[in-house]
Every structure is written in structure tokens, then in C-alpha cells.
Design a protein around this motif. Sequence first.
Motif, short mmCIF file in Angstrom:
data_model
loop_
_atom_site.label_atom_id
_atom_site.label_comp_id
_atom_site.label_asym_id
_atom_site.label_seq_id
_atom_site.Cartn_x
_atom_site.Cartn_y
_atom_site.Cartn_z
N ILE A 92 0.85 -1.18 0.00
CA ILE A 92 0.00 0.00 0.00
C ILE A 92 0.89 1.24 0.00
CG2 ILE A 92 -0.20 0.29 2.52
CD1 ILE A 92 -3.21 0.85 2.01
N GLU A 93 0.40 2.31 -0.63
CA GLU A 93 1.17 3.55 -0.75
C GLU A 93 0.55 4.62 0.15
OE1 GLU A 93 2.49 6.80 -4.21
OE2 GLU A 93 1.27 5.03 -4.71
N VAL A 94 1.41 5.33 0.89
CA VAL A 94 0.95 6.38 1.79
C VAL A 94 1.61 7.70 1.36
CG1 VAL A 94 0.82 7.18 4.18
CG2 VAL A 94 0.69 4.72 3.68
N PRO A 95 0.85 8.65 0.84
CA PRO A 95 1.44 9.94 0.42
C PRO A 95 1.73 10.83 1.64
CG PRO A 95 -0.92 9.92 0.00
CD PRO A 95 -0.59 8.55 0.50
N VAL A 96 2.81 11.65 1.52
CA VAL A 96 3.19 12.53 2.63
C VAL A 96 3.74 13.84 2.08
CG1 VAL A 96 3.74 10.65 4.23
CG2 VAL A 96 5.54 11.58 2.73
N THR A 97 3.65 14.88 2.89
CA THR A 97 4.38 16.13 2.67
C THR A 97 5.12 16.44 3.97
OG1 THR A 97 2.44 17.42 3.32
CG2 THR A 97 2.76 17.01 0.97
N LEU A 98 6.39 16.83 3.85
CA LEU A 98 7.25 17.00 5.03
C LEU A 98 7.82 18.40 5.08
CD1 LEU A 98 9.32 13.69 4.70
CD2 LEU A 98 7.26 14.02 6.07
N ARG A 99 8.01 18.87 6.31
CA ARG A 99 8.80 20.09 6.54
C ARG A 99 9.79 19.77 7.64
NH1 ARG A 99 8.83 24.81 9.70
NH2 ARG A 99 6.95 24.18 10.84
N ALA A 100 11.06 19.74 7.26
CA ALA A 100 12.12 19.40 8.20
C ALA A 100 12.76 20.68 8.73
CB ALA A 100 13.16 18.53 7.52
N GLN A 101 12.66 20.88 10.01
CA GLN A 101 13.26 22.05 10.66
C GLN A 101 14.72 21.73 10.96
OE1 GLN A 101 11.57 24.95 11.14
NE2 GLN A 101 13.52 25.89 11.83
N GLN A 102 15.64 22.57 10.41
CA GLN A 102 17.07 22.33 10.58
C GLN A 102 17.58 22.96 11.88
OE1 GLN A 102 16.78 20.09 8.00
NE2 GLN A 102 18.97 20.53 7.77
N ARG A 103 18.67 22.42 12.35
CA ARG A 103 19.22 22.92 13.61
C ARG A 103 19.79 24.35 13.46
NH1 ARG A 103 19.32 19.04 17.44
NH2 ARG A 103 19.25 16.87 16.74
N ASP A 104 20.12 24.73 12.24
CA ASP A 104 20.63 26.09 12.01
C ASP A 104 19.51 27.10 11.84
OD1 ASP A 104 19.62 25.39 9.57
OD2 ASP A 104 21.53 25.51 8.49
N GLY A 105 18.27 26.68 12.00
CA GLY A 105 17.13 27.57 11.89
C GLY A 105 16.42 27.52 10.57
N GLY A 106 17.02 26.91 9.56
CA GLY A 106 16.38 26.82 8.26
C GLY A 106 15.40 25.64 8.20
N SER A 107 14.76 25.50 7.07
CA SER A 107 13.81 24.40 6.88
C SER A 107 13.90 23.89 5.45
CB SER A 107 12.39 24.84 7.21
OG SER A 107 11.97 25.89 6.34
N ARG A 108 13.53 22.67 5.31
CA ARG A 108 13.51 22.03 3.99
C ARG A 108 12.16 21.34 3.84
NH1 ARG A 108 18.82 18.40 3.58
NH2 ARG A 108 18.11 18.27 1.40
#
Length: 235
Positions: A183-199
Motif C-alpha cells: 500500500i502507498e501512503v502519500p506525505v508532505t514533510l517540513r524538516a526544521q534544521q538545527r541552524d534555523g532553516g527548513s527544507r
Amino acid sequence: MRAEAPRAAHWRIAVAALVVASGLCACGGRDQPAPTGDTADEAPLPQPQTPHGPLTAMPANPGPGDVPLGGTPPASAPDALLPPLEDEPESGLLVPGAGAPDADAATQPPEPGPEEAAAVIRTYYAAINALDYPRAYALWSDGGRSSGQTPEAFAAGFADTAAVMVDIGAPRNADAAAGSRYIEVPVTLRAQQRDGGSRHFSGSYVLRRAVVDGASDVQRSWRIASADLREVPAP
């Protein structure tokens, strides 16, 4: 005169006998009434004949319902050979073609569905945010080896990540293969970086579970088989 005396005596005896006989005939006539004209002409009633069969006039031999088509009466089974009647005869019946109930099947937990697959992804990122990387690694199939990394390399990949926020879509594209379910599970992610940025990332995970006989509970549970995540611009 002497010769007539005996003759007269015999005469008197004969007259007396006639009188007595006449009286007897008269008495017999009074005891038996004379037949009337109606009954005198009737024919005598026939005498009942001795029946050859039962008194009910039914045949002594069994009827057609007691003899099978072959003509041989069915043999009566002794009561000792007959099985006892059950209070609830339907309780022990089985559906034709079905085997006996499987005791193991009754104790097995229900098969995991799409909701359980989505819960695995949610647990995965909760373990990463808690820095419990061994637990997150174990949620990959084949004891974590499906991630393509060792446990140490897996944990090192999150060295610069402070937290991950995940939005999980509805599971889709359920599929089956020999001994497995996918089965496939779709996701959207926001990774908070330790330097304050995000991806930001978007994509999906494919989860797998085993359905073969003899599989363990862990193998029957959803595990991450692969991931297809791409970094996307911030919204």
C-alpha cells in the motif's frame, strides 16, 4: 255285562288321554305368537362368515409405503445402534465442504488495513522527533535493512534535523503480490534544521506486509518497504 265292562274302561282311558293332549296343545299355542304376514315372507338373515384377515378388514401385508422400490422390506436397526438425539441438533452441524473451525484463526488479530499503514508513518516520524532512531529504523521492512542503510548511517542522516512535521494523505494503490500486500501512503514533510532553516519534501512511502502461513505478527504488520521523497520549494 261282564264283557262290556273292560271295553268301557278302555274307552274312558282313551277319552282322558285325548283331553290331556288337547290341553297341552292349547298351552303351547299361547306361549308362541303366530307369525305376522310381514315377517313370514322375509328371507332368513345370512350368517356372518369368519374373516380371513384382521377385524378391521385391512390387509395383513404391509402397504406400498412400507416396502422400498426393490421390494425388500427395510431392516429395522436395533435401538442400541441408533445415535442419541441432541437437544439442539443444529448445533453440531457443519456447512457442506467446510472443515472444522480453526482454533488458531479464532485467536488471530484482525488483518491490518490502510489506517494501520498510515499509523506506521506517523509513529516513524514521532520516533525521529524523539531521537529514538533505533525504533524508527525498526519500522523499515526486513529489520530495517530495506532502508538501504545501517542503523548508524540511518541515525547520522538526521544529525542536522531538529524536528520533522508531516502531513499524511489517504493511503492508496493497495496491491498484492505472492505472499505479500502493498500500500502507498502519500506525505508532505517540513524538516526544521538545527541552524534555523527548513527544507520541504513531498512524495510517498510504500509499505509491505506478509500474508503467508507461518508469518510472525511482526511480518504480518505494515513495514516501510521503500520511499520516494523529493525536495520541493517552500510553499
